[in-house]
Scaffold this active site. Structure first.
Site, PDB file in Angstrom:
ATOM      1  N   CYS A 119       0.810  -1.225   0.000  1.00  0.00           N
ATOM      2  CA  CYS A 119       0.000   0.000   0.000  1.00  0.00           C
ATOM      3  C   CYS A 119       0.842   1.273   0.000  1.00  0.00           C
ATOM      4  O   CYS A 119       0.433   2.285  -0.567  1.00  0.00           O
ATOM      5  CB  CYS A 119      -0.976  -0.009   1.171  1.00  0.00           C
ATOM      6  SG  CYS A 119      -0.209  -0.154   2.802  1.00  0.00           S
ATOM      7  N   CYS A 127      -3.485  -2.628  -1.371  1.00  0.00           N
ATOM      8  CA  CYS A 127      -2.449  -3.545  -0.903  1.00  0.00           C
ATOM      9  C   CYS A 127      -2.079  -4.629  -1.902  1.00  0.00           C
ATOM     10  O   CYS A 127      -1.598  -5.698  -1.508  1.00  0.00           O
ATOM     11  CB  CYS A 127      -2.896  -4.183   0.406  1.00  0.00           C
ATOM     12  SG  CYS A 127      -3.208  -2.966   1.718  1.00  0.00           S
ATOM     13  N   LYS A 215      -6.629  -9.196  10.849  1.00  0.00           N
ATOM     14  CA  LYS A 215      -6.495  -7.761  10.611  1.00  0.00           C
ATOM     15  C   LYS A 215      -7.852  -7.198  10.209  1.00  0.00           C
ATOM     16  O   LYS A 215      -8.426  -7.570   9.191  1.00  0.00           O
ATOM     17  CB  LYS A 215      -5.467  -7.489   9.510  1.00  0.00           C
ATOM     18  CG  LYS A 215      -5.246  -5.994   9.262  1.00  0.00           C
ATOM     19  CD  LYS A 215      -4.170  -5.751   8.225  1.00  0.00           C
ATOM     20  CE  LYS A 215      -3.959  -4.267   8.004  1.00  0.00           C
ATOM     21  NZ  LYS A 215      -2.880  -3.997   7.017  1.00  0.00           N
ATOM     22  N   ARG A 225      -1.920   5.979   8.204  1.00  0.00           N
ATOM     23  CA  ARG A 225      -1.988   6.205   6.763  1.00  0.00           C
ATOM     24  C   ARG A 225      -1.400   7.555   6.395  1.00  0.00           C
ATOM     25  O   ARG A 225      -0.857   7.728   5.305  1.00  0.00           O
ATOM     26  CB  ARG A 225      -3.438   6.057   6.284  1.00  0.00           C
ATOM     27  CG  ARG A 225      -3.900   4.602   6.365  1.00  0.00           C
ATOM     28  CD  ARG A 225      -5.361   4.402   6.035  1.00  0.00           C
ATOM     29  NE  ARG A 225      -5.694   2.977   6.107  1.00  0.00           N
ATOM     30  CZ  ARG A 225      -6.918   2.494   6.018  1.00  0.00           C
ATOM     31  NH1 ARG A 225      -7.945   3.320   5.854  1.00  0.00           N
ATOM     32  NH2 ARG A 225      -7.134   1.188   6.098  1.00  0.00           N
ATOM     33  N   LYS A 268      -4.866  -7.201  14.918  1.00  0.00           N
ATOM     34  CA  LYS A 268      -4.761  -5.753  14.704  1.00  0.00           C
ATOM     35  C   LYS A 268      -6.141  -5.192  14.366  1.00  0.00           C
ATOM     36  O   LYS A 268      -6.810  -5.747  13.491  1.00  0.00           O
ATOM     37  CB  LYS A 268      -3.791  -5.479  13.551  1.00  0.00           C
ATOM     38  CG  LYS A 268      -3.612  -3.996  13.218  1.00  0.00           C
ATOM     39  CD  LYS A 268      -2.718  -3.808  11.997  1.00  0.00           C
ATOM     40  CE  LYS A 268      -2.536  -2.319  11.689  1.00  0.00           C
ATOM     41  NZ  LYS A 268      -1.739  -2.103  10.472  1.00  0.00           N
ATOM     42  N   SER A 294      -2.100   3.196  15.544  1.00  0.00           N
ATOM     43  CA  SER A 294      -1.892   4.646  15.576  1.00  0.00           C
ATOM     44  C   SER A 294      -3.067   5.405  16.173  1.00  0.00           C
ATOM     45  O   SER A 294      -2.881   6.374  16.916  1.00  0.00           O
ATOM     46  CB  SER A 294      -1.606   5.160  14.169  1.00  0.00           C
ATOM     47  OG  SER A 294      -2.678   4.852  13.287  1.00  0.00           O
ATOM     48  N   TYR A 333       3.345   2.276  19.517  1.00  0.00           N
ATOM     49  CA  TYR A 333       4.034   3.563  19.390  1.00  0.00           C
ATOM     50  C   TYR A 333       4.441   4.112  20.754  1.00  0.00           C
ATOM     51  O   TYR A 333       5.170   5.092  20.836  1.00  0.00           O
ATOM     52  CB  TYR A 333       3.127   4.562  18.649  1.00  0.00           C
ATOM     53  CG  TYR A 333       2.782   4.055  17.265  1.00  0.00           C
ATOM     54  CD1 TYR A 333       3.666   4.227  16.200  1.00  0.00           C
ATOM     55  CD2 TYR A 333       1.596   3.369  17.028  1.00  0.00           C
ATOM     56  CE1 TYR A 333       3.371   3.725  14.944  1.00  0.00           C
ATOM     57  CE2 TYR A 333       1.297   2.867  15.773  1.00  0.00           C
ATOM     58  CZ  TYR A 333       2.192   3.050  14.735  1.00  0.00           C
ATOM     59  OH  TYR A 333       1.908   2.537  13.492  1.00  0.00           O
TER      60      TYR A 333
END
Length: 342
Positions: A119, A127, A215, A225, A268, A294, A333
């Site tokens: 992607c 993807c 996912k 993104r 995820k 994120s 993160y």
């Protein structure tokens, strides 16, 4: 109140830690690192405070910063210098991840995992290889001078089988550049088997695969993104990423990936899918990973900036909840800040 039952007896300092059921260590965490071939300096990611895109020349320095906190593993994401319809820069010998890997493996001791997807490398942002119908929609979006929105139908955007060979090429190129593990995230049916075949055929039998096995098509991916410049130019990813309403389907996906040769199984996102993490943990004896994505990171930061939450405290509590649900590894993160605190 009198009687024998007082659970609070075990909550005193000194004893509290001895009876703690869930441990979180820096070595449980994987830190995402974004390497950008289009810049010569670090570029802050506005929607993900504290994170940056780094140039290839600083990739090893960035990873060394992660290592200094006690985190021993990173996940590399690449932003290429150019894109095309098939994402060919994803498997180029001089691609952004490949160049960064060579520096990182030469200059650090980190365990380097690579994201295997297309992607970030395709002009259309999907993807894999587009179907003929999707190609027409993409052309239409381009001619309209903007993004085409979905019309409510989960159109088959990506040609599943035509994408498999390309994912194998990407994984093989990462292994050749020094990847310790590859992590396919494209949600393509058969991707683990195709990658295992490509790796084994090229002599990389010992490179493990951490599959994004469950996912979900999630609204929590938005900041990523932006960070990886990988948003779809038209439509969405509903036909190849899982429906958020489904949990039993996740176990089917896990079983298929195990049959194809996956070594680690990822769920995820993490926080909205803790029930799925637990079901996968109970279903398999393979290592389970969870991606604290994120949007989960950004929403805690936004609330902390308003003064509504203590950022370090809620970050730690969130990661503990992911471990408690059954994850062995957490891609997050928050890795560096929580590792420092631990």
């Amino acid at each position: 109140m009198s009687g024998p039952h007082r659970p609070r007896r075990l909550r005193r300092d000194g004893l509290r830690g001895l009876v703690r059921e869930t441990d979180l260590r820096p070595t449980d965490l994987i830190a995402p690192v974004f390497v950008d071939a289009t810049t010569d300096e670090r570029v802050p990611i506005e929607s993900m405070p504290g994170h940056e895109r780094v140039p290839v020349s600083q990739a090893a320095d960035r990873v060394a910063e992660v290592e200094a906190t006690g985190v021993e593993s990173v996940m590399l994401f690449g932003i290429p210098e150019s894109k095309d319809e098939r994402g060919t820069r994803a498997w180029a010998d001089d691609g952004v991840v490949q160049r960064a890997l060579r520096r990182i493996t030469a200059e650090t001791d980190v365990f380097a995992i690579t994201d295997v997807c297309l992607c970030e490398y395709t002009e259309h942002g999907h993807c894999g290889v587009l179907t003929d119908e999707a190609h027409e929609r993409w052309d239409g979006a381009a001619s309209d001078g903007g993004m085409a929105t979905t019309d409510g139908r989960p159109d088959l955007t990506v040609d599943n089988d035509a994408t498999l060979d390309l994912l194998g090429k990407v994984a093989e190129s990462h292994a050749a550049a020094g990847a310790d593990m590859v992590a396919p995230s494209s949600a393509t049916d058969g991707m683990v088997g195709a990658i295992r075949g490509a790796l084994d055929g090229a002599g990389y039998e010992d490179v493990p695969i951490m599959s994004y096995a469950a996912k979900y098509e999630s609204a929590f991916y938005g900041p990523f993104r932006d960070a990886a410049d990988g948003a779809p130019a038209f439509g969405d990813r509903r036909h190849y990423q899982m429906d958020p309403a489904n949990a039993r389907e996740a176990l089917r996906e896990v079983d298929l990936d195990v049959e194809e040769g996956a070594d680690v199984l990822m769920v995820k996102p993490a926080l909205p899918y803790l029930d799925v993490v637990r079901q996968v943990r109970d279903h398999t004896d393979y290592p389970v990973a969870a991606y604290n994505v994120s949007g989960e990171y950004a929403m805690l930061h936004a609330a902390a900036e308003k003064g509504w939450l203590d950022l370090d405290a809620v970050a730690l509590e969130s990661l503990l909840s992911i471990k408690r649900a059954g994850a062995d590894l957490v891609l997050t993160y928050f890795a560096e800040t929580i590792a420092d605190r631990l």
